[in-house]
Structure formats: C-alpha cells, structure tokens
Design an enzyme around this catalytic site. Structure first.
Site, PDB file in Angstrom:
ATOM      1  N   GLY A 125      18.773 -10.138   4.477  1.00  0.00           N
ATOM      2  CA  GLY A 125      18.251  -8.820   4.099  1.00  0.00           C
ATOM      3  C   GLY A 125      19.161  -7.737   4.666  1.00  0.00           C
ATOM      4  O   GLY A 125      20.309  -7.994   5.079  1.00  0.00           O
ATOM      5  N   GLU A 148       6.647  11.275   2.484  1.00  0.00           N
ATOM      6  CA  GLU A 148       5.700  10.146   2.530  1.00  0.00           C
ATOM      7  C   GLU A 148       4.700  10.416   3.640  1.00  0.00           C
ATOM      8  O   GLU A 148       4.896  11.325   4.464  1.00  0.00           O
ATOM      9  CB  GLU A 148       6.446   8.825   2.774  1.00  0.00           C
ATOM     10  CG  GLU A 148       7.142   8.294   1.523  1.00  0.00           C
ATOM     11  CD  GLU A 148       7.850   6.962   1.732  1.00  0.00           C
ATOM     12  OE1 GLU A 148       7.843   6.441   2.861  1.00  0.00           O
ATOM     13  OE2 GLU A 148       8.419   6.462   0.748  1.00  0.00           O
ATOM     14  N   HIS A 191      -0.600  -2.075   4.060  1.00  0.00           N
ATOM     15  CA  HIS A 191      -0.254  -0.961   3.169  1.00  0.00           C
ATOM     16  C   HIS A 191      -1.496  -0.633   2.359  1.00  0.00           C
ATOM     17  O   HIS A 191      -2.136  -1.529   1.803  1.00  0.00           O
ATOM     18  CB  HIS A 191       0.901  -1.358   2.254  1.00  0.00           C
ATOM     19  CG  HIS A 191       1.578  -0.184   1.606  1.00  0.00           C
ATOM     20  ND1 HIS A 191       0.945   0.595   0.661  1.00  0.00           N
ATOM     21  CD2 HIS A 191       2.804   0.355   1.774  1.00  0.00           C
ATOM     22  CE1 HIS A 191       1.777   1.561   0.276  1.00  0.00           C
ATOM     23  NE2 HIS A 191       2.914   1.438   0.942  1.00  0.00           N
ATOM     24  N   ARG A 236      -0.746   5.421   7.453  1.00  0.00           N
ATOM     25  CA  ARG A 236      -1.222   4.233   6.740  1.00  0.00           C
ATOM     26  C   ARG A 236      -2.445   3.577   7.345  1.00  0.00           C
ATOM     27  O   ARG A 236      -3.302   3.071   6.633  1.00  0.00           O
ATOM     28  CB  ARG A 236      -0.126   3.187   6.740  1.00  0.00           C
ATOM     29  CG  ARG A 236       0.811   3.441   5.675  1.00  0.00           C
ATOM     30  CD  ARG A 236       1.817   2.373   5.594  1.00  0.00           C
ATOM     31  NE  ARG A 236       2.865   2.941   4.794  1.00  0.00           N
ATOM     32  CZ  ARG A 236       4.061   2.450   4.655  1.00  0.00           C
ATOM     33  NH1 ARG A 236       4.370   1.339   5.274  1.00  0.00           N
ATOM     34  NH2 ARG A 236       4.946   3.039   3.910  1.00  0.00           N
ATOM     35  N   HIS A 249       1.466  -5.780   5.106  1.00  0.00           N
ATOM     36  CA  HIS A 249       2.724  -5.217   4.621  1.00  0.00           C
ATOM     37  C   HIS A 249       3.859  -5.348   5.632  1.00  0.00           C
ATOM     38  O   HIS A 249       4.986  -5.677   5.269  1.00  0.00           O
ATOM     39  CB  HIS A 249       2.492  -3.745   4.297  1.00  0.00           C
ATOM     40  CG  HIS A 249       3.692  -3.020   3.773  1.00  0.00           C
ATOM     41  ND1 HIS A 249       4.302  -3.376   2.597  1.00  0.00           N
ATOM     42  CD2 HIS A 249       4.387  -1.947   4.257  1.00  0.00           C
ATOM     43  CE1 HIS A 249       5.335  -2.560   2.369  1.00  0.00           C
ATOM     44  NE2 HIS A 249       5.409  -1.695   3.375  1.00  0.00           N
ATOM     45  N   ARG A 272       3.876   1.790  12.405  1.00  0.00           N
ATOM     46  CA  ARG A 272       5.177   2.253  11.911  1.00  0.00           C
ATOM     47  C   ARG A 272       5.010   3.422  10.946  1.00  0.00           C
ATOM     48  O   ARG A 272       4.172   3.394  10.046  1.00  0.00           O
ATOM     49  CB  ARG A 272       5.885   1.117  11.186  1.00  0.00           C
ATOM     50  CG  ARG A 272       7.170   1.539  10.491  1.00  0.00           C
ATOM     51  CD  ARG A 272       7.851   0.357   9.846  1.00  0.00           C
ATOM     52  NE  ARG A 272       7.114  -0.137   8.716  1.00  0.00           N
ATOM     53  CZ  ARG A 272       7.380   0.166   7.445  1.00  0.00           C
ATOM     54  NH1 ARG A 272       8.363   0.996   7.151  1.00  0.00           N
ATOM     55  NH2 ARG A 272       6.670  -0.353   6.482  1.00  0.00           N
ATOM     56  N   LEU A 296      13.650   0.338   7.220  1.00  0.00           N
ATOM     57  CA  LEU A 296      15.035   0.143   6.776  1.00  0.00           C
ATOM     58  C   LEU A 296      15.977   0.852   7.745  1.00  0.00           C
ATOM     59  O   LEU A 296      17.064   0.367   8.065  1.00  0.00           O
ATOM     60  CB  LEU A 296      15.208   0.676   5.342  1.00  0.00           C
ATOM     61  CG  LEU A 296      14.408  -0.069   4.253  1.00  0.00           C
ATOM     62  CD1 LEU A 296      14.511   0.660   2.918  1.00  0.00           C
ATOM     63  CD2 LEU A 296      14.875  -1.506   4.101  1.00  0.00           C
TER      64      LEU A 296
END
Ligand code: FAD
Ligand code: SIN
Length: 541
Positions: free
Chosen positions: A13, A115, A244, A290, A351, A386, A392
């Site tokens: 990844g 977001e 999520h 979230r 998630h 998080r 990422l």
C-alpha cells in the site's frame, strides 16, 4: 528456498511502496504482498489526504483539529512533526506522478475540500478515487525500479526473531528480540520460503476484517499486528477501532464507502422518515467527528429498528455532484440508486484501526530491526480517534522517517547475526480437508466482534467475547499445528489474535474516550486513563 536481502517490506500500500522507493538506492528490496500488489486499502481510499496547503490554513489549526479528535491521547510531538512534514510529502507524491484535482483546468492550485472534524478546507483529493490514483502512481514507480522485487501472492506467516532461534537452543539470550526476516507462504505452490533481511518493515494495513461489517478490502486481517505481537513486540491502543458512519447499505454492495467528503460537500443525514437527527447530538451536526456520528446513527437505528439511515445530497446541483463524486455516483447507480435524486441508505462499519504496533518517531518497534508504518502502526498521531484523511498522511510521513533512519543505519547491519535460520518446519502436516472449520471460526469471530465489541460496549458483552475468543483460539491452535498452512488459516489465526487483543484492551480501559464507549463507564476519566493501553505477549519459556 531462502532469499537474502537488505530490506524486506511486507505490504504494497502507500506505506510499503513509499518506503521501498526511498530505500531502493541503498540496497536490495523485496516487497512481499499477499494478493496482487494493487489489492490494498490504499487503493480504495476516497476522500483524500489532509495537509496544510491552503492560504487561510495553518499548522496550528491542523494540530488543534487532530488533538481534538484524538481526545487527549495524541502524542503532541508526533502530531506536530507529521503535520509540519505534510506539505513536503504531498509535493513528493505529486513528483511521483499523483495527479490531485486542481481548482480548475487553468489553475495550478489544488482543490482543497472539507471533511468532518476539520476547521479548514485542507483535504487534497483526486476526484473521489484518491487512493487509486496514489496506488497506481507509486506502483508504476516501484515496478520500474530495478532494485525493487515484487513477490505477489506471497503471504508472510511469521517473523523470524532471535528469541525464536534461541528456543531451538542455537543463540544466546543476549540476542533476543532482533528481527531477521520472515517466513512467507507462496500461495501459488504452497511452499514456505525464508526471507532473511537486514531490515524488516511491516506495512500490512488495517484490521477491518475482524468485524462482520467493514469498509475494508479482504486483505485487512491485522497480520502485521498479530505477527509483531507473536514476535514479542509491544502493541497499543487496540480498543480504538474507528467505525465509519456511512457505508453503503445494499445487499449487493460489499464494503463500499460513501465518503465523508459527501457530508463535507453538504450531505445531510436523515432517518427513514426524513428527519435530520445530527443536531440532537452535536453542534457541528453532520460534520461532527466520526465517533460522534457513528454512535448517533447506532443509537437512531436501535431506537427505530430501521435497517439504515440515509445520506441526502439531492439538494445540491446534480452536475456538480456527479463531477465531484463520479465513483460513488456510478457505483450507486449500478445498484439502482441515483444519488442526485434519492438519499443513499447508509450504516456504520469498521473502518480504521487507530492502535497497532507501538513505534517511536522513526517508525521503529521495540524489536530491533523491525519497523512498522502505515495503518499497522501506533505512532501516537491519532490518539483515541483519527481525524479524517490523516491516515494517508501518516503513512507517507512515517515511510519517509523510517526509510531515512533505516538507510542511515544499514551499513552497520549484516546478515551474519543470523547465519543459520532454520527452514520452515511443516511438522509432518497434511492437507486439511476440513475447510468448513476455518470458515465457521472466521464467521464466528467476525460476528462476535460486531455484536459484543462494536460501537457501544459493556462489561458483560466484553466478558462474553473474551470467553468465546479463548475457546476459538484454542481450537485454532490445535488446528494450526495439525494441518498444512493455507492463506485462510494464516488469516484466521491472525484475526483471532487481533480480536483477542482488542477485547483485552477494551476490557482494561475503564472509561469512555474517543472511539471506545463502555456503557458501564460512560465518562472520560483523565485521572486514571490519560494513557495508552499497551500489551506484550507473556513470555513463554
Ligand atoms: P494498505 O494500503 O492496506 O496495504 C496493506 C498491504 O499489506 C497490502 O498490500 C496487503 O496485501 C499486505 N499484507 C497484509 N498482510 C500481509 C501478509 N501477511 N503478507 C503479505 N502481505 C500482507 N485514509 C485517508 O487518509 N483518506 C481517505 O480518504 C481514506 N479513505 C478510505 C476509504 C476506504 C474504503 C478505506 C478502507 C480506507 C480509507 N482510508 C483513508 C484509510 C487508508 O486508506 C488506510 O489507512 C491506508 O491506505 C493504509 O495504508 P497501508 O499502506 O498502511 O496499508
Ligand atoms: C472518507 O472518504 O470518508 C474516508 C476518509 C478517511 O478514512 O480518512
């Protein structure tokens, strides 16, 4: 077969590939990856990558947002370091060929979006398939590099450490806890190879498959955490599983995410009767963090008995929605849902794993020569929750840190320290014709984790889960040593270990914080629990 290399990277990844690209000029690199190289969580990332790139943004604001989401458990120095390094890493991704969306065709500025939990527009994205664009660019670079070898369809079984050899009576106790590679099963021919390496890097991704419902692809079985734990490394904060809030609810959709960016673009959560409910839970409404949104949906579903809630973006211009979310639009349309005309049925699903292999600021675990980067690591960036699109970012920053550190120390390392790694011992095992036992245990673990160790936990549910997982683990243990290893069995053994560690960590934390919510302890307890939950495998003599 035995391979001798400088860098063994397990996982292809964003974390594994970026590390590989950075060390390839210093030695021979092998990337071992259990399916096709592209099959990673990275490849499915939608929303984007958070970094301070906008005119009105600042490092301080991004730091504050990250700390607020982390609910007291972030390591401040790590947060500062990651966020300050972000812009350089984004530029590097662009140099490697990642084409982020621009504000317009004749404008060089990146199109930064919002977001949940972010006070500024700071998410760089490539449409709503950011991960695919990143994975493809990094893979193209890595495949072109003559120093990087790919071993696809090879699954790492276990790490090789000195203490392991010590048990066989070949080395002294002084050398305990040094990693010198891994045993790896070639899933094509069933052979287990020995990879001896000066540096071993776990970049194995997340743990979503431990739960029945998840946004994660099939590879996310927590193998890195399980292998590191078995090798004696410290693991931490595994109770902090991020659910999520908005995964597509449809019988034919497996693991499809409806990006948080849809709420960032004005999407509103409603119940089956069309009532907006997020204002009952948080002043940030649909753009709350979230954990808050997932718990609110869980509560609404428990109250109403409905199968799902809905995410409504129909009030936005249809052309803009289609242009901004082509992936989500097409996927939903293929299932008969036109998101520009009707609300999308959504439910929460597992998630992201905030905990993992405990590492220092250079990505080093406490087992010498073993690094962990990306989702499998616990760096201290996320704390108890998080912030969206910080994953990422963490992966590229830590790949950079770990690569810099590993290269600087490579010269001093030789393979002489482990001259005779014993080949994998199949111990007279035979092929298993009882695959049903493996699939039954898979299913049972995922169900019990969803029912007893999910969004809302309680002492009774955790105890029930502990009793069940101990019995299942015992069964797997017997099965594991009696039959030939297969990818399914390897992953089953790993999800069982990770499930057990999540249950243990959740049972230890006697408070509610961030992603961990226990009905018996509904409040935060800073006096006793402003600390990480750290576990190490008990020494087996
Ligand atoms: P991965 O990308 O998951 O790669 C893991 C690799 O390890 C794979 O190649 C796998 O095959 C390999 N592997 C695992 N075990 C073994 C083994 N035993 N042997 C050999 N190989 C092994 N984060 C964001 O910041 N922004 C987003 O917009 C975002 N969207 C997301 C959307 C979805 C649907 C999902 C699932 C996640 C999203 N995330 C997002 C989270 C983020 O994508 C991941 O945390 C991140 O990509 C993890 O990268 P990684 O390199 O650590 O692991
Ligand atoms: C999303 O697009 O909602 C996922 C973002 C993330 O996991 O950070």
């Amino acid at each position: 077969m035995q391979y001798d290399i400088d860098f063994l990277i397990i996982g292809s990844g964003i974390a594994g590939l970026s590390f590989a690209l950075k060390v390839a000029d210093a030695g021979r690199v092998a990337i071992v990856t259990k399916k096709e190289a592209v099959e990673t969580s990275t490849n499915y990332a939608q929303g984007g990558i958070a970094s301070v790139l906008g005119r009105y943004d600042s490092f301080d604001l991004h730091v504050q947002d990250t700390l607020a989401a982390g609910d007291g458990l972030c390591r401040q120095n790590v947060v500062e370091m990651v966020i300050r390094d972000g812009p350089s890493r984004i530029r590097e991704l662009m140099d490697w060929g990642v084409a982020f969306t621009r504000r317009s065709a004749d404008n060089d500025e990146l199109d930064l979006v919002l977001e949940g939990g972010h006070s500024q527009k700071r998410i760089a994205h490539a449409g709503d398939f950011t991960g695919r664009v990143i994975e493809q660019a990094l893979l193209d670079q890595a495949r072109r590099n003559p120093h990087i070898g790919f071993f696809e369809n090879h699954i790492a079984v276990d790490l090789i450490t000195y203490s392991m050899r010590m048990k066989r009576g070949t080395v002294t106790a002084a050398h305990e806890d040094v990693c010198c590679g891994a045993y790896v099963l070639d899933t094509g021919n069933g052979e287990v190879h020995t990879f001896r390496a000066k540096i071993t890097v776990l970049a194995t991704g997340g743990t979503g498959k431990v739960y029945l419902y998840t946004s994660n692809p099939d590879i996310a079985t927590g193998d890195g955490i399980a292998m590191a734990y078995r090798a004696g490394a410290l693991v931490g904060n595994l109770e902090f599983v991020q659910f999520h809030p908005t995964c597509l609810y449809h019988p034919e959709a497996k693991n499809f995410l409806i990006s948080e960016a849809v709420r960032g673009a004005g999407g509103i959560l409603i119940d089956a009767r069309g009532r907006r409910f997020m204002e009952d839970y948080d002043s940030k409404k649909d753009l709350a963090c979230r954990d808050v949104v997932a718990r609110a949906i869980d509560n609404e579903l428990k109250k109403s008995g409905d199968d799902s809630v809905f995410l409504d973006i129909t009030h936005k211009d249809s052309d803009i929605v289609q242009a901004r979310f082509p992936n989500i639009y097409e996927k939903c349309l293929s299932l008969g849902i036109d998101i520009t005309k009707e609300p999308i049925p959504v439910v929460p699903a597992a998630h992201y794993m905030c905990g993992g292999v405990l590492v220092d600021i250079d990505g080093r675990s406490d087992v010498e020569r073993l690094y962990a980067i990306g989702e499998t690591a616990c760096t201290g960036l996320h704390g108890a929750n998080r912030l969206a699109s910080n994953s990422l970012l963490e992966a590229v920053v830590y790949a950079h840190r770990a690569a810099t550190h590993a290269k600087a120390h490579l010269e001093k390392k030789t393979l002489d320290f482990c001259p005779e790694v014993p080949p994998w011992d199949p111990m007279g095992t035979t092929d298993s014709d009882e695959a049903i036992v493996v699939s039954h245990n898979w299913d049972e673990i995922r169900r019990l984790m969803w029912n007893y160790v999910g969004i809302v936990r309680s002492n009774k549910r955790l105890l029930r889960a502990k009793n069940r997982i101990e019995m299942i683990e015992e069964e797997i243990h017997q099965y594991y040593w009696n039959f030939k290893v297969t990818p399914d069995l390897i992953e089953l053994r790993n999800i069982a270990v990770v499930a057990h560690l999540i249950i243990q960590s959740a049972s230890l934390r006697k408070e509610s914080r961030g992603l961990h919510y226990n009905l018996q302890y509904p409040n935060k307890d800073d006096r006793h629990w402003l600390k990480d939950t750290i576990l190490r495998r008990p020494f087996v003599g």
